[in-house]
Each structure stands twice: as structure tokens, then as C-alpha cells.
Design a protein around this motif. Structure first.
Motif, mmCIF file in Angstrom:
data_model
loop_
_atom_site.group_PDB
_atom_site.id
_atom_site.type_symbol
_atom_site.label_atom_id
_atom_site.label_comp_id
_atom_site.label_asym_id
_atom_site.label_seq_id
_atom_site.Cartn_x
_atom_site.Cartn_y
_atom_site.Cartn_z
ATOM 1 N N ASP A 258 -88.761 88.456 -122.916
ATOM 2 C CA ASP A 258 -87.748 89.457 -123.282
ATOM 3 C C ASP A 258 -86.449 88.750 -123.662
ATOM 4 O OD1 ASP A 258 -86.015 91.504 -123.537
ATOM 5 O OD2 ASP A 258 -86.437 92.422 -121.574
ATOM 6 N N ARG A 259 -86.104 88.791 -124.954
ATOM 7 C CA ARG A 259 -84.909 88.070 -125.397
ATOM 8 C C ARG A 259 -83.621 88.882 -125.204
ATOM 9 N NH1 ARG A 259 -85.365 83.619 -128.675
ATOM 10 N NH2 ARG A 259 -87.479 82.809 -128.698
ATOM 11 N N SER A 260 -83.776 90.133 -124.800
ATOM 12 C CA SER A 260 -82.577 90.963 -124.589
ATOM 13 C C SER A 260 -81.847 90.544 -123.314
ATOM 14 C CB SER A 260 -82.972 92.433 -124.471
ATOM 15 O OG SER A 260 -83.618 92.650 -123.230
ATOM 16 N N GLY A 261 -82.514 89.805 -122.451
ATOM 17 C CA GLY A 261 -81.880 89.377 -121.206
ATOM 18 C C GLY A 261 -82.188 90.307 -120.059
ATOM 19 N N GLY A 262 -82.890 91.406 -120.347
ATOM 20 C CA GLY A 262 -83.163 92.404 -119.304
ATOM 21 C C GLY A 262 -84.033 91.875 -118.183
ATOM 22 N N LYS A 263 -84.841 90.857 -118.457
ATOM 23 C CA LYS A 263 -85.765 90.372 -117.416
ATOM 24 C C LYS A 263 -85.356 88.996 -116.907
ATOM 25 C CE LYS A 263 -89.735 93.192 -118.014
ATOM 26 N NZ LYS A 263 -90.396 93.593 -119.261
#
Lengths: 416, 237
Positions: A258-263
Motif C-alpha cells: 500500500d503506497r498510500s501509507g495507510g498500512k
């Protein structure tokens, strides 16, 4: 109107001077309130500048990587959980790779705990900082004696220790320390260096620590993770890019897609953010304390109301006379209001003088203790103190003044 | 036009029971008169003076002051009218403490819209009552007679149409009292209207006309036949 004002000030002065002790005590409440507001605002600014200058001394080109996942709104979310184990020594090594992270200057990893050090009959409990040989490259600091450990000793699990200045003084007193053997948590260490005195930097006492190689520390504590990683980059401008590089590498290493940083199981913070955060925290603390101090002004205000009632009662006949001679209600109201504001305003001015003086002495004291403490009196706090204190006079003086203005002239003239 | 014209003037007080302090009183006072209102205590003379002095309002009847129906005026308008048209001299002087003689006399001018030189005017009137040498004295530094002269000066400072003197000699020794009455007579000779409230016949006979009150009613209204001309030297003997 102007004539009335001058007259009111004159009347107020005479009346205040004729009740010297009462006026003084009433004023004292305002003086203390205003002085506390000024002092608290000034101390707040001083502490803030102190912390900020310390951070700036460290350099604004630092990035910290902490384990765990936290929301941006709640930067302390991860602090509650102690054993967040997602960062490793190898992560730190990977971040040193110039090809992946081109702007990096140095990377240091930390694993911290507590230790009891012993030398001969002396024992001393202190912080134990397991770190990499690159610690000084990242965080700075000078050696007073000996040397810091090198990466070879770091990798060989060597039992070598570098002492903070206070630790050295506590254990060795006047004796030589470099070359001696000490016991830390029952493991024997060679003392190879002593750090120059540095004092407290951002709530961390650098003189009250023992630095040992991080791998040695991990083995002693029986852990395989690190507490946090610090990265020094070329300059502040390179921070955003470097943060992205760091995140990319760590996600790859931790198998996070997950590149959004959510994980993410880590957080990347930089000193600029820390500066903002600390400013925000100290600001709100400062205003909170100032509001607390301002509460004492309300108490002072009740004192004002009290003396104004006394003043109105004592001068009932005078009010009657003035009305008989043609004073309108607003003349009487104005006269007593001016008197109330006059007391609080003078109290406010004296309070400001005291507050500034106390703040100044605190600054001198802080400088004597060796702190880089700025003497800050904001114009805002002075204006605030003046406005609030005369506002208190206006507010608490209004009711007694209003009562006076409504007096019936005949009854007032006959009042005994 | 008469200065004061009252018709069927009434004043009642309600404090559980209704009491009539003033019942259907009617009379006219012209400019330049020197009227004494006499009567025992409780006769309503003070109530009458308070209404005539615009300090109190009548409960009924008509009161025309200088051509104006004052029952239609609000508190602030009454205050202005008192300031411009009426001077008061009280039994207990009512001077401001811790204040100089001069500032006491200037006091009514503070509340006035008159753009005159207050200090100069106050010095003039103080001279006319013989207190030029006391301008900067505080009111606790002068004698009772002098205090009452300051009060008279204060009543004169705004060139009032009428001066109300409420027992002006009541707190004074006979010599000082005589001096005050002499000043009042002289002011009347100069054309000032003076209304005196007193219970002493001796003092009342200094006026030109006596209104006698009893139980809230006007019982007699007579000219003084043998008007007493005050001579201070007589009193000293």
C-alpha cells in the motif's frame, strides 16, 4: 465631555487617595493578576525559544523513523505501546545506501534501556543508549577524553562504553576513567571515552547516559529490534524527497504494498515538523496558563466591585448634591466608572512593570544557569493585560456606578 | 410671565398607607420676589421646596416654571433645568470635601453647556460674597459662615433664575446667620428671586412675603409689613 472626564479623573484621584489602604489592597489584586499574566507569557516564550533553539542547534536536516503506525492527527498514538518491534538494525543499514537514498549523510539507530553501572564500590543507575558508531555524525557531540566506538566494534558485539560526563563524575570522581573496566547490568565493559558536557537537549540529558554499541545492547536486553532511527540529510530542502525514499525502502523491506501509507508500520518525522508540533504544544500551554492567571484578575475585579460599592455609599450625599446641581445620570455613571477603570488601569500598569521586572530577573537567572533563554515580552501580552484590566474595571465597576446614577437626589441628599 | 405658577399641587407618598404631604396648593411667585415658606416640621414645606426646586415631581396639579410645564420633562431635562435656572443653599452646606472653595463653586459649570470661563466666573461670585481670600482653601479649613457663603456663590455661579435656601441659617451661630441673611437680602435687591424655607419667624421676616404651611396646606400668604433689614452690627451686640 472632556471637562467632565478631567473632573472625573480628579475626583477619582482624590477619592482613591483618601482611602489609601483600601485602594492599595484592591489594586494589589489587579497588580498580581496582570504581573502573573506577563510573567507566564514571558516564561512560556522563553521556554519555547529555548526548546526551539536546541532543536535548531541539532539542525533542521534531521529525519526520525519511529516504529508503529500513527494518525497524523494524533502524533502520540504510538507512544503508549512500548514494544513496537517493527524496525530493525538492518533497516538502518539499508537506509545508508547512497544509491537508494542519495541525500543521506549518516544514519544512526537507537535501542535504549536502563542500566546500573559499577566501578569498585561505586554504583550509579543511568540511561543505557545502544547506538551505532554513526551517532556522533548524526547528533553531534564532542569527546572529552578517549574515543567513540567504531563500526567494527559495533559489529563484533564489543563491550566498550562511552560515558556521559555526569556518569563519569559519579563513578570515578577524580580518578581516570578511560581504560578502566566497569560493570553494566553485570556485564563487564571497557571505558574507551568520555563525552564533553552537553546538558539537556530536548528533554534528554546527554551527560547522564552510557553509550554502548547497539548490537551489544540488543543482546544484553534480549531484543532484535531498534527503538528508532535518525537520519541526517544534506540540507532541509532535501527532506521531502529523502522522506519519500526512506518510506519506499522500508515498505519494500517490510513487504507493504500500500503506497498510500495507510498500512505503514513505521512513521517518518522531521525536525521541521517537530518544531511546529512543539510550538503548537507550548503555545497552547502558554495560553492555558495565561488564562489561569487571568482568572485572578476576575477575583481582583470582585475586589473592585466591593470598593466601588463602599465608595458609592460613602458618597451618597455627594451624588445627591451633584444631581441637585444639574448632573445627569450619565455624569454620575461616568464619574464612578472612570474611578473603577482608573484603579484597574493603574493596577495594570504597576502589574506590567512588576511582570516585566520579574521576567527580566528570571532571564538573568536562566542565563546564570547557562540556558540560552531569550527575554521576550510580547507587545500582545502587555496590550492584553491593559485591555483586560481596564475591562475588569469597566465590567465590575458598572453595577455600583449604575446604582449611584439611579439614586434619587432628595433621598441621597438626606442620607446620613 | 410669572416665574413660578402652581395650581392644585399635590404630593402623596405611598408606603403601605397613602399620606398626603401636599394637598391642593396654589400660588404664584413673580420674578424678583423674596418669599419665605414657613411652617412646623411635617407641614410639607420641604416637600413643596423639593417640587419647586425640580428635585421631586408632584403627584397631581400643575406647575409652570418660567413658562414651562415641568411635568412633561424627563429626569435629564429636569437636571438641565436645575443646572441652568436654580441655585440651592442647604442647611448643611453640602460642599464637596477635600475640594477647594473655587472648585466647589465651579461644580455646577461642569455640568453646564455654557461656554464661559468657569474659573473667572467663580472668582467673580466668590468676590461678591467676600471670599476672594479663600479661593484655594479646602472646605474643611473655613468656618460655617464661610461655608454657607461658598454655597451661595455656588448657587449664583450659573446666573440662576431663582435661589432656594433651605434653612440656610439653621447650622450657624447668630452672627454668621445674620451675615447670610444680609447677603440674601442684597442679592434680592440686585434683582435675584429668592425662596427661603425656614421655621424661624425672625429669619422669615427678612423676606418680603411669607407663605405659611400646615398639614400639607397653604394656610396664609401675606406680605411682610415690617420687613427686617439685617444689620450685622446689631446682632453682635
Amino acid at each position: 465631555m472632556f471637562k467632565t472626564l478631567i473632573q472625573s479623573v480628579k475626583i477619582a484621584t482624590t477619592s482613591l487617595l483618601s482611602n489609601k489602604i483600601q485602594s492599595f489592597l484592591t489594586m494589589l489584586g489587579i497588580v498580581i493578576g496582570v504581573a502573573s499574566v506577563i510573567v507566564i507569557m514571558s516564561i512560556g516564550s522563553g521556554v519555547q525559544s529555548l526548546i526551539l533553539s536546541e532543536i535548531k542547534n541539532l539542525g533542521t536536516n534531521l529525519i526520525a523513523v519511529i516504529p508503529g503506525h500513527g494518525d497524523d492527527e494524533d502524533p502520540f498514538a504510538s507512544m503508549g505501546g512500548f514494544a513496537v518491534t517493527t524496525l530493525t538494525y538492518d533497516d538502518a543499514v539499508a537506509l545508508r545506501n547512497k544509491q537508494d537514498v542519495p541525500n543521506v549523510i549518516a544514519v544512526a539507530a537507537y535501542s535504549r534501556g536502563f542500566g546500573t553501572a559499577e566501578w569498585k564500590s561505586e554504583t550509579y543507575s543511568t540511561s543505557l543508549t545502544g547506538t551505532t558508531a554513526s551517532h556522533i555524525d548524526v547528533m553531534g557531540g564532542e569527546l572529552k577524553e578517549g574515543r567513540f566506538f567504531n563500526s567494527e566494534e559495533e559489529n563484533r558485539f564489543s563491550r566498550v562504553a562511552v560515558l556521559g560526563n555526569d556518569v563519569r563524575d559519579e563513578l570515578f570522581g577524580q580518578s581516570d576513567s578511560v581504560g578502566q573496566k566497569i560493570k553494566v547490568n553485570d556485564y563487564t565493559f571497557d571505558v574507551i571515552g568520555v563525552m564533553e558536557e552537553r546538558g539537556v537537549v530536548i528533554m534528554e540529558d546527554y551527560d547522564d547516559q552510557i553509550f554502548i554499541p547497539i548490537k551489544t545492547a540488543q543482546r544484553m536486553m534480549g531484543v532484535n529490534y531498534v527503538g528508532f532511527i535518525r537520519i541526517k540529510v544534506n540540507s532541509e530542502e532535501d527532506i521531502p524527497q529523502t522522506e519519500e525514499d526512506v518510506k519506499a525502502i522500508l515498505r519494500e523491506r517490510h513487504n507493504i504494498n500500500d503506497r498510500s501509507g495507510g498500512k505503514d508500520d513505521f512513521m517518518v518525522k522531521n525536525t521541521a515538523e517537530a518544531l511546529d508540533m512543539i510550538t503548537e504544544i507550548t503555545d497552547s500551554l502558554r495560553y492555558f496558563l495565561a488564562i489561569m492567571a487571568a482568572m485572578s484578575l476576575v477575583v481582583g475585579g470582585i475586589g473592585i466591585m466591593n470598593i466601588m460599592f463602599i465608595s458609592v455609599t460613602e458618597r451618597t450625599r455627594e451624588v445627591g448634591l451633584r444631581k441637585a446641581l444639574g448632573a445627569k445620570n450619565f455624569h454620575v455613571l461616568g464619574q464612578f466608572l472612570v474611578e473603577a477603570i482608573f484603579v484597574t488601569l493603574i493596577g495594570g500598569i504597576i502589574g506590567i512593570i512588576f511582570g516585566v521586572a520579574i521576567s527580566f530577573f528570571i532571564t538573568i537567572g536562566a542565563h546564570l544557569l547557562g540556558y540560552e533563554w531569550d527575554f521576550i515580552i510580547s507587545l500582545g501580552s502587555v496590550v492584553l493585560a491593559l485591555v483586560v484590566s481596564s475591562g475588569v474595571g469597566l465590567f465590575f465597576g458598572f453595577y455600583p456606578a449604575f446604582k449611584a446614577s439611579k439614586l434619587n437626589p432628595i433621598k441621597a441628599l438626606r442620607y446620613e | 410671565m410669572s416665574l413660578i405658577e402652581v395650581k392644585n399641587l399635590k404630593r402623596t407618598f405611598e408606603d403601605g398607607v397613602k399620606t398626603y404631604a401636599l394637598k391642593d396648593t396654589s400660588f404664584v411667585i413673580e420674578k424678583g420676589e423674596f418669599v419665605a415658606i414657613m411652617g412646623p416640621s411635617g407641614s410639607g414645606k420641604s416637600t413643596l421646596m423639593h417640587i419647586l426646586g425640580l428635585l421631586d415631581r408632584a403627584s397631581g396639579g400643575k406647575f409652570i416654571f418660567n413658562g414651562k410645564d415641568v411635568s412633561k420633562l424627563d429626569d435629564n431635562e429636569l437636571a438641565s433645568l436645575r443646572n441652568e435656572e436654580i441655585g440651592f443653599v442647604f442647611q448643611s452646606f453640602n460642599l464637596l470635601q477635600r475640594t477647594t472653595v473655587l472648585d466647589n463653586v465651579i461644580l455646577p459649570l461642569i455640568y453646564s453647556d455654557n461656554k464661559i470661563n468657569a474659573k473667572k466666573r467663580a472668582e467673580e461670585v466668590l468676590e461678591s460674597v467676600g471670599l476672594s481670600h479663600r479661593l484655594d482653601h479646602y472646605t474643611n479649613q473655613i468656618s460655617g459662615g464661610e461655608k454657607q457663603r461658598v454655597a451661595i456663590a455656588r448657587a449664583l455661579v450659573n446666573k440662576a433664575s431663582v435661589i432656594f435656601a433651605d434653612e440656610p441659617t439653621g447650622n450657624l451661630d447668630s452672627k454668621s446667620g445674620a451675615q447670610i441673611m444680609k447677603i440674601l437680602q442684597r442679592l434680592n435687591d440686585d434683582g435675584n428671586t429668592i425662596i427661603l424655607v425656614t421655621h424661624e419667624t425672625y429669619t422669615a421676616e427678612c423676606a418680603k412675603r411669607i407663605l405659611k404651611m400646615k398639614d400639607g396646606e397653604l394656610v396664609s400668604d401675606e406680605k411682610v409689613v415690617n420687613r427686617r433689614k439685617v444689620n450685622v452690627e446689631d446682632v453682635i451686640k
